[in-house]
Structures are given as C-alpha cells and as structure tokens.
Design a protein around this motif. Structure first.
Motif, PDB file in Angstrom:
ATOM      1  N   LEU A  27      42.382 -25.607   4.155  1.00  0.00           N
ATOM      2  CA  LEU A  27      42.018 -26.366   2.962  1.00  0.00           C
ATOM      3  C   LEU A  27      40.649 -27.005   3.184  1.00  0.00           C
ATOM      4  CD1 LEU A  27      45.424 -28.234   2.441  1.00  0.00           C
ATOM      5  CD2 LEU A  27      44.703 -26.079   1.390  1.00  0.00           C
TER       6      LEU A  27
ATOM      7  N   THR B 260      42.530 -28.577   7.769  1.00  0.00           N
ATOM      8  CA  THR B 260      42.211 -29.346   6.567  1.00  0.00           C
ATOM      9  C   THR B 260      40.958 -30.190   6.771  1.00  0.00           C
ATOM     10  OG1 THR B 260      43.109 -30.903   4.934  1.00  0.00           O
ATOM     11  CG2 THR B 260      43.732 -31.264   7.239  1.00  0.00           C
TER      12      THR B 260
ATOM     13  N   ASN C  33      47.468 -31.298   0.673  1.00  0.00           N
ATOM     14  CA  ASN C  33      47.952 -31.212   2.050  1.00  0.00           C
ATOM     15  C   ASN C  33      49.473 -31.135   2.106  1.00  0.00           C
ATOM     16  OD1 ASN C  33      45.675 -31.468   4.202  1.00  0.00           O
ATOM     17  ND2 ASN C  33      45.078 -32.879   2.571  1.00  0.00           N
TER      18      ASN C  33
END
Length: 474
Positions: free
Chosen positions: A375, A413, A398
């Motif tokens: 991400l 992330t 998330n």
C-alpha cells in the motif's frame, strides 16, 4: 549599500539558533532598511546579533527562508554553482546511478528548489519567490554543474500561490523529450516529465522498493513444492567404475510438487503480490525482479496503468503481472467481502442441521488473498486540520489490506503525509490490526532515500514513513 535587516522578536522561540531554516511573520519585529520581495536580508536578534541570511517575501507566512548562517553577498551564479556542487558530491557518494533527486530544498540548503534528474534531463520546481527572482542565475549554474541536455520546469504546484506566484511549466534550457527512460535498481522505467505527477517520478522510495527483495521468495513449500536430488544420468559417471566422477559432481536439486512431478515454472518459489496505488508500477517491477510468482498491479488511473504496462513489458515481466484499473478502497473492501462470504458459507455448511442458502451468488472474483500486500497511497492530507479524515483513510486501507494477506505473509505500507506523524501512523496501523484480529510484527521501518536527506530538527522534511509488517491471526 547596507543590506536590510530582519529584527526578530525577543519573546520568540529560538528555532533559528537551532538550525531551522524558516522564519515566520509572527517571529519578526521589524525590517530595517529596504528589501525587495525575493531579495536577501540579514536576520538579527533584538539585540542586533547576526544569526543568518535568507531571502524575504512579505506575502508569505514563511517570510524568510534561510540560505546561510554567515553573510552571503548575493544569490548569483557562483552562489548556486557552489551549492549545486555540494549536491552533486552527496549524490555521487550515496546514489548508484545518475537518476535521482539532485536538490531537495531546505535539506540541501537551497530552500524552495527541487531538482530531479531523469537521464540527461533536469526537471525543476521553483516553489518560492526567492527562487523565482533568481531563476536566471540558477539555470546558468545548473547547466554549468550538471551539463544536462535540457531543463524542464514543473512549477505547477499550488504552494506557489502562497508565495503570490502563478503556476508555471515549460522548457528552460536545451531540448527535453516528453518521455525519458530511467534506470532504478537495474530496472528500466519511463517518466513523463510533462504530465507525470510532481516532477514525473517519485525517487524517494528507491531504497524502500529494494527492501522488499527478501519477501519475494520462499513460498513454494506452502504449495507442497520441495527440492529433491535429480537422478544422475551422466554417461561418463556411469562408466566410471571407481565412482570418483560421481563423487566430484554436486547433486542437482529440482523442484517437485506433492505428486512428485517436476515443476518447470521458474518462479515456483515466488510470492503472490498485490500492489495498490501502483502509479507507474514501480513496486510491481521490483517484486518481479526479486522473484515474485504473480503480481496484481492496481491503480485508479487508466493512464497510470497503461504506463505501468509499458514498464512491465520493457523489463520482460508481462507474463507475471495482471493489471486492474479500480479504486483501491473499493477493491480492498470487495476482496474482503468475498472472503467473509466464503467463510460464512463454509461455517453454515459445517453446522449440524443448518440449511445452506446457495441462491445468493458470491462476489465474482472477490475473496482473493496474497502473500504480500503493498500500500503506497498518495498523501491523504496536506493540512493538520484534515488529519482526522486521513487517520480514517489510513486505518481503512491497512485494515482491509492486512485481511487480504495470507497467514504469515507481509503487509508493506507507507504514508507520505507530513501531518501523519510516525507515531500516529504506527498507532493507526496498530488500531487497524486490533480491529482485524491480527498480530503484526514490525520487520523494517524506513524513511525517504539518501537523495532526500533530512536536517535534524526540521520535522517538515520528515514526511515519508515506510514499514514492513508480518501478519498473523490471533
């Protein structure tokens, strides 16, 4: 003629003495002498003691940006050439290759200036009045120090409005092809310097992209694939009565599946990977380079995905990548919903006396999981007033992202929102893990690369947070 002085207030915080390069309007008591917007002023305490020299803009809340802590005669070509040589030396020490960020504003002691190099082309952003009024000297110095084939300006950023400046783009020097090919960590990528985001490409994640290498292999055993010794059919070894030749040969290991058949797919040990907010597919390329089996490359922009497709093709990875044009939030939610539907049906089927309703169709191809979910979203907030909404956004992606990670897999992330401070980002991820019923192990925590240095104490430059987490169910 004596230079104008900015006299600071007695009661201000002593941020300038600590090395912070910004002086706000509320810290200034008065200006003594005449100074033109964008021109240099000397900064002194209320007692008259010299602190620094910076350029001045009365139209900006950041009224003075410090360029030196000793007197500077002028921001002329010689001044810029000296600073740019320092930038050049830093990058030559820490960056492998020529494609990188050459100038990173305040952190390179050139506030308001961004310079990225793509091949032989420089792309610049002049963000402040002080840089705007000195553009001719700056361009001359850039040509002298870096000898580019062309310089293109991408000052099409809203922050110029805070300085009383209009947005600008266009050719500043030489010739600049619109599409430039660069090399990052051995991978070839195209950069659109005219229409690409910001200057065309985000160099700040270079080292972070390389850091995913250990995550990309070691997954074959989960599919029941194991390495076994290949039977030795070498005729010379068979004819050797002593067995000496056979002993000298290293046994060859080959992958076989649970049925004992040899696996011929070369990336049998690779991870399945989902990259969301892929932009031009930089993490996808790195995942393939490091051995991923299959990568799903997703972005909401069809133009970005088309660029990612070309980048994947130019590196020979087309057979391992699928492309999706979709909103990442919706895609993640849809996949999680599919998993939950399948779990509900499974639980119903296993329950004694339960009636299984199969009239309701499952959510198409939803319900997939991956070994690694990446991400890397754009900034969710550019002001501290919108931080609550940003926290919700980061928690949402998330939470759903980690639900799509196979047990013991990895969530990669990032956040590039400056107002999302590192502690808050970690707290948000932890809150998402609690709601998802997951336990996370932090494997790696990183910031921007070495071509984006940070001045200690200047938190405004510490914008990028990047973490790799192992995901386990509770």
């Amino acid at each position: 003629m004596e230079r104008a002085k900015a006299v600071l207030k007695k009661e201000r915080k002593k941020r300038t003495e600590s090395g912070h390069p910004w002086i706000f309007a509320g810290e200034i008591d008065r200006i003594e002498g005449e100074a033109a917007p964008g021109g240099l002023v000397d900064v002194v305490t209320y007692q008259g003691r010299y602190l620094a020299t910076g350029y001045w803009n009365p139209n900006s809340q950041i009224t003075i940006r410090v360029v030196a802590y000793k007197p500077v005669e002028a921001m002329d070509e010689a001044f810029f050439a000296e600073r740019l040589e320092q930038c050049k030396q830093h990058r030559s020490r820490f960056v492998n290759g020529q494609d990188c960020r050459l100038v990173y504003g305040e952190a390179d002691f050139l506030p308001g200036l961004i310079v990225d190099r793509f091949g032989g082309v420089l792309v610049v952003q002049l963000l402040t009045m002080g840089m705007e009024v000195h553009r001719e000297a700056l361009v001359a110095a850039l040509v002298s120090v870096f000898k580019p084939i062309g310089i293109y300006e991408r000052s099409d950023v809203s922050v110029r409005g805070l300085e009383g400046l209009e947005e600008r783009t266009g050719l500043l020097y030489g010739e600049c092809p619109r599409i430039v090919e660069i090399v990052e960590n051995g991978l070839k990528l195209e950069v659109d310097i005219v229409e690409g985001q910001k200057t065309g490409y985000f160099f700040d994640q270079r080292e972070n992209r390389a850091s995913i290498a250990p995550l990309m292999t070691g997954w074959g055993a989960r599919s029941g694939i194991r390495l076994v010794e290949q039977p030795n059919g070498d005729s010379a070894a068979e004819a050797d009565d002593t067995g000496a030749i056979a002993e000298m040969k290293e046994p060859e290991l080959v992958p076989v599946n649970s049925n004992g058949k040899v696996v011929t797919f070369p990336y049998w040990d690779g991870a399945t990977v989902l990259e969301c907010f892929a932009h031009t597919g930089s993490f996808t390329l790195h995942a393939c380079k490091y051995g991923a089996k299959k990568v799903t490359c997703l972005d909401v922009s069809a133009h970005a995905v088309e660029t990612a497709q070309r980048n994947v093709a130019r590196n020979g990875f087309t057979d391992r990548v699928e492309f999706v044009v979709a909103d990442a939030f919706e895609y993640l939610r849809t996949q999680v919903k599919g998993i939950e539907e399948r779990m509900d049906r499974g639980n119903a089927a296993n329950a004694k006396g339960a009636k299984l309703d199969t009239s309701k169709p499952l959510s198409g191809e939803a319900g997939r999981k991956w070994d690694v979910v990446i991400l890397d979203p754009p900034a969710f907030t550019k002001s501290k007033h919108a931080i609550e909404g940003a926290v919700r956004g980061y928690k949402d992606i998330n939470l759903h992202g980690m639900k799509l990670v196979n047990e013991g897999g990895y969530l990669v992330t990032a956040s590039c929102s400056y107002h999302m401070r590192p502690e808050l980002f970690l707290e948000t991820i932890q809150a998402a893990a609690a709601d998802a019923g997951k336990t996370l192990r932090l494997i790696e925590w990183r910031a921007a690369g070495k071509d984006h240095p940070q001045i200690l104490g200047v938190n405004e430059g510490h914008y990028l947070k990047f973490g790799i987490f192992e995901v386990r169910s509770r």
